[in-house]
Motif scaffolding. Sequence first.
Motif, mmCIF file in Angstrom:
data_model
loop_
_atom_site.group_PDB
_atom_site.id
_atom_site.type_symbol
_atom_site.label_atom_id
_atom_site.label_comp_id
_atom_site.label_asym_id
_atom_site.label_seq_id
_atom_site.Cartn_x
_atom_site.Cartn_y
_atom_site.Cartn_z
ATOM 1 N N MET A 132 22.882 4.610 1.187
ATOM 2 C CA MET A 132 22.294 3.354 0.869
ATOM 3 C C MET A 132 21.099 3.093 1.791
ATOM 4 O O MET A 132 20.095 2.557 1.292
ATOM 5 N N ASN A 133 21.271 3.448 3.032
ATOM 6 C CA ASN A 133 20.147 3.291 3.957
ATOM 7 C C ASN A 133 18.965 4.144 3.525
ATOM 8 O O ASN A 133 17.810 3.774 3.718
ATOM 9 N N PHE A 134 19.294 5.281 2.955
ATOM 10 C CA PHE A 134 18.241 6.184 2.511
ATOM 11 C C PHE A 134 17.444 5.531 1.380
ATOM 12 O O PHE A 134 16.208 5.598 1.364
ATOM 13 N N ILE A 135 18.091 4.887 0.470
ATOM 14 C CA ILE A 135 17.422 4.243 -0.662
ATOM 15 C C ILE A 135 16.577 3.074 -0.157
ATOM 16 O O ILE A 135 15.430 2.899 -0.574
ATOM 17 N N PHE A 136 17.140 2.273 0.745
ATOM 18 C CA PHE A 136 16.357 1.162 1.311
ATOM 19 C C PHE A 136 15.146 1.682 2.072
ATOM 20 O O PHE A 136 14.066 1.091 2.033
ATOM 21 N N GLY A 137 15.301 2.784 2.750
ATOM 22 C CA GLY A 137 14.189 3.371 3.494
ATOM 23 C C GLY A 137 13.071 3.801 2.567
ATOM 24 O O GLY A 137 11.880 3.615 2.849
ATOM 25 N N ILE A 138 13.438 4.412 1.450
ATOM 26 C CA ILE A 138 12.418 4.853 0.484
ATOM 27 C C ILE A 138 11.722 3.634 -0.130
ATOM 28 O O ILE A 138 10.498 3.635 -0.301
ATOM 29 N N ILE A 139 12.467 2.600 -0.432
ATOM 30 C CA ILE A 139 11.880 1.389 -1.017
ATOM 31 C C ILE A 139 10.913 0.748 -0.021
ATOM 32 O O ILE A 139 9.794 0.346 -0.394
ATOM 33 N N ILE A 140 11.315 0.671 1.241
ATOM 34 C CA ILE A 140 10.449 0.073 2.258
ATOM 35 C C ILE A 140 9.199 0.930 2.458
ATOM 36 O O ILE A 140 8.091 0.416 2.604
ATOM 37 N N LEU A 141 9.343 2.250 2.445
ATOM 38 C CA LEU A 141 8.204 3.157 2.587
ATOM 39 C C LEU A 141 7.248 2.986 1.407
ATOM 40 O O LEU A 141 6.021 2.941 1.590
ATOM 41 N N ALA A 142 7.772 2.839 0.189
ATOM 42 C CA ALA A 142 6.930 2.653 -0.993
ATOM 43 C C ALA A 142 6.180 1.322 -0.909
ATOM 44 O O ALA A 142 4.977 1.242 -1.214
ATOM 45 N N LEU A 143 6.862 0.282 -0.452
ATOM 46 C CA LEU A 143 6.195 -1.016 -0.290
ATOM 47 C C LEU A 143 5.108 -0.948 0.778
ATOM 48 O O LEU A 143 4.037 -1.545 0.638
ATOM 49 N N PHE A 144 5.367 -0.228 1.849
ATOM 50 C CA PHE A 144 4.383 -0.072 2.924
ATOM 51 C C PHE A 144 3.146 0.668 2.410
ATOM 52 O O PHE A 144 2.015 0.277 2.677
ATOM 53 N N ILE A 145 3.353 1.736 1.631
ATOM 54 C CA ILE A 145 2.228 2.492 1.074
ATOM 55 C C ILE A 145 1.441 1.616 0.085
ATOM 56 O O ILE A 145 0.205 1.620 0.083
ATOM 57 N N LEU A 146 2.135 0.859 -0.711
ATOM 58 C CA LEU A 146 1.481 -0.044 -1.666
ATOM 59 C C LEU A 146 0.663 -1.099 -0.926
ATOM 60 O O LEU A 146 -0.477 -1.405 -1.329
ATOM 61 N N ALA A 147 1.205 -1.651 0.148
ATOM 62 C CA ALA A 147 0.485 -2.653 0.937
ATOM 63 C C ALA A 147 -0.763 -2.038 1.555
ATOM 64 O O ALA A 147 -1.832 -2.670 1.602
ATOM 65 N N LEU A 148 -0.668 -0.788 2.068
ATOM 66 C CA LEU A 148 -1.845 -0.122 2.651
ATOM 67 C C LEU A 148 -2.936 0.089 1.593
ATOM 68 O O LEU A 148 -4.123 -0.091 1.881
ATOM 69 N N ARG A 149 -2.562 0.451 0.380
ATOM 70 C CA ARG A 149 -3.565 0.671 -0.679
ATOM 71 C C ARG A 149 -4.261 -0.640 -1.056
ATOM 72 O O ARG A 149 -5.476 -0.665 -1.250
ATOM 73 N N VAL A 150 -3.500 -1.711 -1.122
ATOM 74 C CA VAL A 150 -4.102 -3.014 -1.446
ATOM 75 C C VAL A 150 -5.066 -3.421 -0.347
ATOM 76 O O VAL A 150 -6.182 -3.882 -0.600
ATOM 77 N N ILE A 151 -4.667 -3.276 0.892
ATOM 78 C CA ILE A 151 -5.535 -3.640 2.022
ATOM 79 C C ILE A 151 -6.789 -2.767 2.023
ATOM 80 O O ILE A 151 -7.899 -3.251 2.264
ATOM 81 N N TRP A 152 -6.617 -1.465 1.763
ATOM 82 C CA TRP A 152 -7.747 -0.540 1.768
ATOM 83 C C TRP A 152 -8.762 -0.901 0.665
ATOM 84 O O TRP A 152 -9.964 -0.947 0.915
ATOM 85 N N THR A 153 -8.339 -1.189 -0.559
ATOM 86 C CA THR A 153 -9.267 -1.535 -1.643
ATOM 87 C C THR A 153 -9.952 -2.872 -1.379
ATOM 88 O O THR A 153 -11.139 -3.031 -1.639
ATOM 89 N N THR A 154 -9.218 -3.813 -0.793
ATOM 90 C CA THR A 154 -9.824 -5.093 -0.447
ATOM 91 C C THR A 154 -10.903 -4.914 0.601
ATOM 92 O O THR A 154 -11.983 -5.513 0.518
ATOM 93 N N ALA A 155 -10.622 -4.057 1.612
ATOM 94 C CA ALA A 155 -11.601 -3.803 2.664
ATOM 95 C C ALA A 155 -12.848 -3.124 2.079
ATOM 96 O O ALA A 155 -13.986 -3.460 2.457
ATOM 97 N N LEU A 156 -12.677 -2.189 1.144
ATOM 98 C CA LEU A 156 -13.830 -1.518 0.532
ATOM 99 C C LEU A 156 -14.669 -2.499 -0.290
ATOM 100 O O LEU A 156 -15.899 -2.464 -0.263
ATOM 101 N N GLN A 157 -14.015 -3.399 -1.020
ATOM 102 C CA GLN A 157 -14.751 -4.399 -1.803
ATOM 103 C C GLN A 157 -15.523 -5.344 -0.896
ATOM 104 O O GLN A 157 -16.665 -5.704 -1.171
ATOM 105 N N LEU A 158 -14.895 -5.726 0.206
ATOM 106 C CA LEU A 158 -15.580 -6.589 1.187
ATOM 107 C C LEU A 158 -16.785 -5.885 1.766
ATOM 108 O O LEU A 158 -17.860 -6.484 1.926
ATOM 109 N N LEU A 159 -16.635 -4.610 2.102
ATOM 110 C CA LEU A 159 -17.733 -3.836 2.680
ATOM 111 C C LEU A 159 -18.895 -3.723 1.688
ATOM 112 O O LEU A 159 -20.052 -3.905 2.075
ATOM 113 N N SER A 160 -18.607 -3.471 0.411
ATOM 114 C CA SER A 160 -19.689 -3.360 -0.581
ATOM 115 C C SER A 160 -20.370 -4.719 -0.804
ATOM 116 O O SER A 160 -21.584 -4.791 -0.967
#
Length: 178
Positions: A1-29
Amino acid sequence: MNFIFGIIILALFILALRVIWTTALQLLSALKHASQTFHRYRAQRLARHRLPVIMPRSREDMDWLAISDSVRQEIHSRNRETNRELDRLELQYQAKQKTIKLYEADIEIAKLERELLKIKPTIVSAETEAKPRRRSKKVGESALVNDKTTKTAQQVFQLREALKGNANASPINPQARH
């Protein structure tokens, strides 16, 4: 169960990084675009205050007569085109003026016809009163009766004249009267 929660948290973290990265690129342009607009505005403002640009002298001698002739011909051709346009507009204006005059004449004719129709019945009635009535060529019973009464009235008149002693008066011939 911890393994599943870990994967879910990792996926959310990666998703959050992608959102932040695209927002930063739009701001820069957006910042780049704003800075380019600001620099362009500044360059235009400074260009107004600069001295006019003087073309360097060309090494080849230019044929100024040919250049002036070509410019003169271009000016004349443009003027002819505007004169043609002006003539065309003038003709249209004259045609419209003539059309307006024709409409005004039609209106005047209509007014005169209306006045004539108002006057015409009085003229017709005056003409009918002025004309003497003619006897109709058809002789009906009433005409024969009227003719007989006028003959008897004439005879009575002649008889009275004769009785009064006016025998010298010649009898009046009804045909001589008309």
